[in-house]
Motif scaffolding. Structure first.
Motif, short mmCIF file in Angstrom:
data_model
loop_
_atom_site.label_atom_id
_atom_site.label_comp_id
_atom_site.label_asym_id
_atom_site.label_seq_id
_atom_site.Cartn_x
_atom_site.Cartn_y
_atom_site.Cartn_z
N GLY A 245 0.79 -1.22 0.00
CA GLY A 245 0.00 0.00 0.00
C GLY A 245 0.82 1.28 0.00
N MET A 246 2.14 1.16 -0.02
CA MET A 246 3.00 2.35 0.05
C MET A 246 3.14 2.99 -1.32
N THR A 247 3.60 4.25 -1.31
CA THR A 247 3.58 5.07 -2.52
C THR A 247 4.90 4.99 -3.27
N VAL A 248 5.30 3.79 -3.67
CA VAL A 248 6.54 3.65 -4.44
C VAL A 248 6.39 4.28 -5.81
N VAL A 249 5.28 3.98 -6.50
CA VAL A 249 5.05 4.50 -7.84
C VAL A 249 4.87 6.02 -7.81
N GLY A 250 4.07 6.52 -6.87
CA GLY A 250 3.85 7.95 -6.77
C GLY A 250 5.12 8.72 -6.46
N SER A 251 5.98 8.17 -5.62
CA SER A 251 7.24 8.84 -5.28
C SER A 251 8.13 8.98 -6.51
N MET A 252 8.25 7.92 -7.27
CA MET A 252 9.09 7.98 -8.47
C MET A 252 8.48 8.92 -9.51
N GLN A 253 7.17 8.92 -9.66
CA GLN A 253 6.53 9.80 -10.63
C GLN A 253 6.76 11.27 -10.27
N ASP A 254 6.63 11.61 -8.98
CA ASP A 254 6.87 12.98 -8.56
C ASP A 254 8.32 13.39 -8.76
N ALA A 255 9.25 12.47 -8.48
CA ALA A 255 10.66 12.79 -8.66
C ALA A 255 11.00 13.01 -10.13
N VAL A 256 10.45 12.18 -11.00
CA VAL A 256 10.75 12.28 -12.43
C VAL A 256 10.15 13.55 -13.03
N THR A 257 8.93 13.91 -12.61
CA THR A 257 8.23 15.06 -13.19
C THR A 257 8.60 16.38 -12.54
N GLY A 258 9.53 16.39 -11.58
CA GLY A 258 10.03 17.63 -11.02
C GLY A 258 9.32 18.14 -9.80
N TYR A 259 8.43 17.39 -9.21
CA TYR A 259 7.75 17.81 -7.97
C TYR A 259 8.56 17.27 -6.79
N ASN A 260 9.68 17.94 -6.52
CA ASN A 260 10.65 17.38 -5.58
C ASN A 260 10.16 17.44 -4.13
N VAL A 261 9.39 18.47 -3.78
CA VAL A 261 8.91 18.56 -2.40
C VAL A 261 7.95 17.41 -2.11
N THR A 262 7.01 17.17 -3.03
CA THR A 262 6.07 16.07 -2.84
C THR A 262 6.80 14.73 -2.88
N ALA A 263 7.78 14.59 -3.76
CA ALA A 263 8.56 13.35 -3.82
C ALA A 263 9.30 13.12 -2.51
N ALA A 264 9.84 14.18 -1.93
CA ALA A 264 10.54 14.04 -0.65
C ALA A 264 9.58 13.63 0.46
N GLY A 265 8.37 14.21 0.43
CA GLY A 265 7.37 13.84 1.45
C GLY A 265 6.95 12.39 1.32
N ARG A 266 6.70 11.94 0.10
CA ARG A 266 6.32 10.54 -0.10
C ARG A 266 7.46 9.61 0.30
N THR A 267 8.69 9.97 -0.06
CA THR A 267 9.83 9.14 0.28
C THR A 267 10.03 9.06 1.78
N ALA A 268 9.84 10.19 2.45
CA ALA A 268 9.97 10.18 3.91
C ALA A 268 8.93 9.28 4.55
N GLU A 269 7.69 9.35 4.06
CA GLU A 269 6.65 8.47 4.59
C GLU A 269 6.97 7.01 4.29
N LEU A 270 7.44 6.74 3.07
CA LEU A 270 7.80 5.38 2.70
C LEU A 270 8.91 4.85 3.60
N GLY A 271 9.92 5.69 3.86
CA GLY A 271 11.00 5.25 4.74
C GLY A 271 10.54 5.03 6.17
N LEU A 272 9.65 5.89 6.65
CA LEU A 272 9.17 5.75 8.03
C LEU A 272 8.32 4.49 8.19
N MET A 273 7.43 4.23 7.22
CA MET A 273 6.61 3.03 7.30
C MET A 273 7.46 1.76 7.17
#
Length: 480
Positions: A245-273
């Motif tokens: 249920g974690m946002t692996v796909v969403g994190s990579m999509q945000d990082a690739v499309t230049g939404y770095n703040v959102t990608a960092a937030g998703r990655t932080a949540e992914l790492g914490l979970m």
């Protein structure tokens, strides 16, 4: 008198409207907009639609394109959208004479419901085609977001259990009929306990700890009693369910499309979970070794084989069926309607088959094989999703589920906590690399699918990058 005339000439030349051609005078004052009440209604409609997409795991670029499509369809051509992981902001430019109108919405709940996402996608198509008024669209959205889940919660619990059983077969447990049953029972227990903890608003980090500890304890207990020949696969199956249920796909999509703040937030949540899950598994292993002694510490981690690789002893049709069942069960547990459910199953079967062929026939490394397999899933899913009018996000996220590195994660934790071997760090790094490769592969596949589509719209050209949710072609306007 001559000085006064020259001064008036200078003032006329500095007048902004005096220097503009007649057709451009309205640009200074701003575009023609609907009345203020309608403007607020349209902005709130776009924000609420974007909130549903964010809660379902859509990327920030998808949410941005969706909101722009909605406000453009209802006559607001000059709007700026800012999306971060926890909030969405939309500002409407009204010219130099009036201040802009800005609306903000905080995304608090992230409960995945693919039926709700599919209904919102259908509403979006009607909005961008000019088939529904703003007020009617708002009422329809309110009905969609307040509707209960399409089936009871216990059906989702059975789906999670079925996903764990399918993963146990996929990972190599096809010869031991007890393994899928025990993995399914442990996962169902974790889901029901997690449901109770969620009602009491326990943070998800601690829920992951409890889930990892319960799944590992059940597997180790069954192994010590002689009910299981291999507890590793049962734990790995439960870990993959908790990771799915974690946002692996969403994190990579945000990082690739230049939404770095959102990608960092998703990655932080992914790492914490993931850290919570790791803590629960390590805690259960530590307690199991202290209590069970040799019965538990005698587990042979090296017998697992290559971490995260599908078992080579299984035939390809069995692997395809197990992968399809894994993805279909995940989609069902996420309340997917029938058509996306079928597409998700096909995506999982394709991913498992391609991964198996690459690792067993071509002897490709598991990280590269996972990236190639999910690229194929993203490419095929990006094409058929628009044809079938279903969210591509459902196929993408579900197709990744069979290949998540649950076995590598458990093996690394076992090597560190039980064997005390530093090689566990390298194994965990392999699991991280595999997860990143899976997310990147899906995003790349969706990007490669864009030129193949015959109906590439203006909005998709404006919002560059892969699209997994939202409209493509905003067309007519209709307000009343």
């Amino acid at each position: 008198m001559g000085i006064t005339q020259r001064a008036r000439g200078v003032l006329r030349r500095r007048d902004p409207e005096a220097t503009l051609p007649p057709g451009a005078r309205n640009v200074v004052h701003g575009p023609a907009l609907p009345d203020e009440s309608t403007l607020h209604l349209v902005l709130d409609l776009g924000l609420r639609i974007g909130e549903v997409q964010m809660a379902s795991g859509a990327g920030a670029s998808d949410v941005t394109a969706t909101i722009i499509g909605v406000v453009n369809a209802y006559g607001l051509p000059h709007c700026e959208v800012d999306v971060i992981y926890t909030s969405i902001t939309v500002s409407c430019y009204r010219g130099t004479d009036l201040p802009p109108i800005t609306s903000l919405r905080v995304v608090r709940n992230r409960s995945i419901d693919y039926t709700r996402l599919a209904d919102v996608e259908a509403l979006l198509r009607r909005i961008t085609a000019g088939e529904v008024t703003a007020s009617d669209a708002y009422r329809e959205l309110d009905r969609i977001t307040t509707a209960p889940h399409p089936f009871p919660r216990w059906v989702a619990t059975l789906a999670w259990a079925g996903m764990a059983a399918s993963l146990a077969v996929l990972l190599g447990g096809g010869t031991d009929w007890k393994l899928p049953l025990i993995a399914a029972a442990a996962t169902a227990l974790v889901d029901r306990i997690g449901r109770l903890l969620n009602r009491r608003a326990l943070p998800f980090f601690f829920q992951q700890i409890v889930g990892g500890a319960i799944a590992t304890s059940v597997a180790l207990g069954c192994y010590s009693l002689g009910w299981l020949q291999n507890a590793d696969l049962a734990v790995a199956a439960s870990i993959i369910v908790l990771l799915s249920g974690m946002t692996v796909v969403g994190s990579m999509q945000d990082a690739v499309t230049g939404y770095n703040v959102t990608a960092a937030g998703r990655t932080a949540e992914l790492g914490l979970m993931s850290a919570g899950l790791i803590a629960g598994v390590v805690l259960a292993l530590y307690v199991g070794v202290r209590i069970g002694g040799d019965a538990v510490s005698g587990l042979d981690a090296q017998a697992i084989g290559r971490a995260g690789v599908l078992a080579p002893g299984l035939h390809l049709p069995v692997q395809m069926l197990a992968g399809a069942s894994t993805s279909a069960c995940f989609a069902l547990a996420s309340y997917a309607p029938p058509r996306p459910l079928l597409a998700a199953g096909i995506g999982g079967g394709v991913a498992a088959a391609v991964h198996a062929l690459l690792t067993t026939v071509a002897d490709v490394h598991t990280v590269l094989a996972g990236a190639v397999a999910t690229t194929v899933v993203g490419f095929v899913g990006g094409i058929i999703a628009r044809r079938l009018r279903i969210p591509a996000l459902v196929i993408a996220v579900s197709g990744v589920a069979p290949l998540l590195p649950g076995l590598a994660t458990y093996r690394g934790l076992y090597e560190l906590s039980v064997l005390g071997s530093p090689s566990g760090v390298a194994t965990l790094m392999l699991a991280v690399a595999t997860g990143l490769a899976l997310g990147a592969g899906v995003v790349l596949g969706e990007y490669l699918a864009q030129p193949v589509r015959t109906s590439l719209g203006r909005l998709e050209r404006r919002i560059s990058g892969p699209r997994m949710s939202g409209p493509l072609r905003p067309t007519r306007r209709r307000l009343d």
